[in-house]
Design an enzyme around this catalytic site. Structure first.
Site, short mmCIF file in Angstrom:
data_model
loop_
_atom_site.label_atom_id
_atom_site.label_comp_id
_atom_site.label_asym_id
_atom_site.label_seq_id
_atom_site.Cartn_x
_atom_site.Cartn_y
_atom_site.Cartn_z
N LYS A 45 1.37 13.40 35.29
CA LYS A 45 0.87 14.10 36.54
C LYS A 45 2.32 14.52 37.28
O LYS A 45 2.36 15.78 37.64
CB LYS A 45 0.17 13.10 37.37
CG LYS A 45 -1.21 13.26 36.93
CD LYS A 45 -1.99 12.22 38.00
CE LYS A 45 -1.46 10.90 37.85
NZ LYS A 45 -1.48 9.87 38.80
N ARG B 32 -8.79 9.11 45.64
CA ARG B 32 -9.31 8.08 44.50
C ARG B 32 -10.53 7.61 44.75
O ARG B 32 -10.90 6.83 43.97
CB ARG B 32 -8.13 6.98 44.41
CG ARG B 32 -6.84 7.04 43.44
CD ARG B 32 -5.94 5.92 43.69
NE ARG B 32 -5.00 5.78 42.69
CZ ARG B 32 -3.67 6.17 42.60
NH1 ARG B 32 -3.18 7.00 43.59
NH2 ARG B 32 -2.88 5.65 41.53
N ARG C 145 9.01 3.92 30.40
CA ARG C 145 9.60 4.15 31.69
C ARG C 145 9.98 2.95 32.31
O ARG C 145 10.99 3.00 33.12
CB ARG C 145 8.26 4.69 32.53
CG ARG C 145 8.56 5.44 33.89
CD ARG C 145 7.73 6.18 34.43
NE ARG C 145 6.70 5.37 35.03
CZ ARG C 145 5.40 6.12 35.69
NH1 ARG C 145 5.28 7.26 35.47
NH2 ARG C 145 4.48 5.40 36.04
N ARG D 224 10.34 0.60 39.25
CA ARG D 224 9.29 0.44 40.28
C ARG D 224 8.57 -1.09 40.12
O ARG D 224 8.41 -1.57 38.97
CB ARG D 224 8.32 1.53 39.62
CG ARG D 224 8.42 3.06 40.83
CD ARG D 224 7.43 3.94 39.95
NE ARG D 224 6.15 3.65 40.29
CZ ARG D 224 5.07 4.72 39.73
NH1 ARG D 224 5.37 5.77 39.71
NH2 ARG D 224 3.79 4.25 40.00
N ARG E 35 -3.95 -1.04 37.10
CA ARG E 35 -4.30 0.39 37.51
C ARG E 35 -4.99 1.23 36.61
O ARG E 35 -5.68 2.13 37.31
CB ARG E 35 -2.61 0.78 37.73
CG ARG E 35 -1.88 0.09 38.57
CD ARG E 35 -0.42 0.46 38.59
NE ARG E 35 0.06 1.93 38.82
CZ ARG E 35 1.07 2.43 38.57
NH1 ARG E 35 1.60 2.11 37.75
NH2 ARG E 35 1.21 3.82 38.88
P1 AMP Z 1 0.42 6.11 41.81
O1 AMP Z 1 1.87 6.40 42.03
O2 AMP Z 1 -0.47 7.30 42.26
O3 AMP Z 1 0.08 5.54 40.58
O4 AMP Z 1 -0.06 5.02 43.06
C1 AMP Z 1 0.74 3.95 43.04
C2 AMP Z 1 -0.05 2.87 43.93
O5 AMP Z 1 -0.10 3.32 45.12
C3 AMP Z 1 -1.41 2.79 43.34
O6 AMP Z 1 -1.50 1.57 42.35
C4 AMP Z 1 -2.21 2.28 44.68
O7 AMP Z 1 -1.79 0.93 45.08
C5 AMP Z 1 -1.46 3.07 45.54
N1 AMP Z 1 -2.10 4.47 46.13
C6 AMP Z 1 -1.69 5.66 45.67
N2 AMP Z 1 -2.70 6.54 46.10
C7 AMP Z 1 -3.57 5.91 46.71
C8 AMP Z 1 -5.01 6.19 47.06
N3 AMP Z 1 -5.33 7.82 47.05
N4 AMP Z 1 -5.75 5.49 47.56
C9 AMP Z 1 -5.37 4.24 47.46
N5 AMP Z 1 -4.65 3.69 47.14
C10 AMP Z 1 -3.42 4.65 46.43
#
Ligand code: AMP
Length: 193
Positions: free
Chosen positions: A14, A89, A128, A139, A150
């Protein structure tokens, strides 16, 4: 003007596609994951609240991420459109977004789901994580154990959001198991460009 939501599990590409859309179409990229990581790094009160959830691959409370997106979208109204990446989400987040867009007099055009098998994701995430460790900026949630959590979280979110956006006629699926250019071509096709 085109407003998009990208939905996909970690490692689906993405972020890479969002970068291209920013470059090629001048869209604003809003990644709640990036915003949360920035807040954690800066040790803001919000960052301190979100850290445990992000590190463990769990969802941050709805009101926290909704607040972040409201701030970003209301502060700088995009002329050419936006890409939301990793948000919404949950259905609560999707409903809050609907209200927000209504108040900004704009609409969503496409909600794009990145379809990809889990074994390919494991491979990409392991790669990664290895690369970011090599340059010294791992990260905190980029490892295969947290990935599983996740991916489960993603499956739950998608199961809730698909009917929501299907009902509104906005849902599109793309094959994200192919190369970067092929995924980009599918997206351009969708956008009719
Ligand atoms: P991502 O980079 O989108 O995979 O997000 C990394 C982490 O941030 C996720 O595993 C969640 O802990 C938190 N996070 C990101 N976006 C959201 C969202 N829309 N709702 C809740 N938690 C989020």
């Amino acid at each position: 003007m085109v407003n998009l939501i990208l939905i996909g599990p970690p490692g689906a590409g993405k972020g890479t596609q969002a970068e291209r859309l920013v470059r090629d179409y001048g869209l604003i990229h809003i990644s709640t994951g990036d915003l949360l990581r920035e807040a954690i790094k800066a040790e803001t009160p919000l960052g301190r609240k979100a850290k445990a959830a992000v590190d463990g691959g769990a969802l941050v409370p709805d009101e926290v991420v909704i607040g972040l997106v409201e701030e970003r979208l209301s502060g700088k109204e995009p002329e050419l459109g936006f890409i939301l990446d990793g948000f919404p989400r949950t259905v609560t987040q999707a409903e809050a977004l609907e209200h927000l867009l209504c108040s900004l007099s704009t609409l969503l055009d496409h909600v794009i789901i990145f379809d990809i098998p889990i074994d390919l994701l494991e491979e990409r995430i392991a790669k990664r994580a290895g690369q970011s460790r090599a340059v010294g900026t791992p990260r905190s949630d980029d490892n295969v154990e947290v990935l599983k959590k996740r991916v489960e979280e993603f499956a739950r979110a998608t199961a809730a959001l698909s009917p929501f956006y299907e009902h509104r006629g906005l849902l599109r699926r793309i094959d994200a198991a192919v190369g970067i250019d092929d995924v980009a071509a599918q997206i351009s096709n969708l956008l009719g460009r």
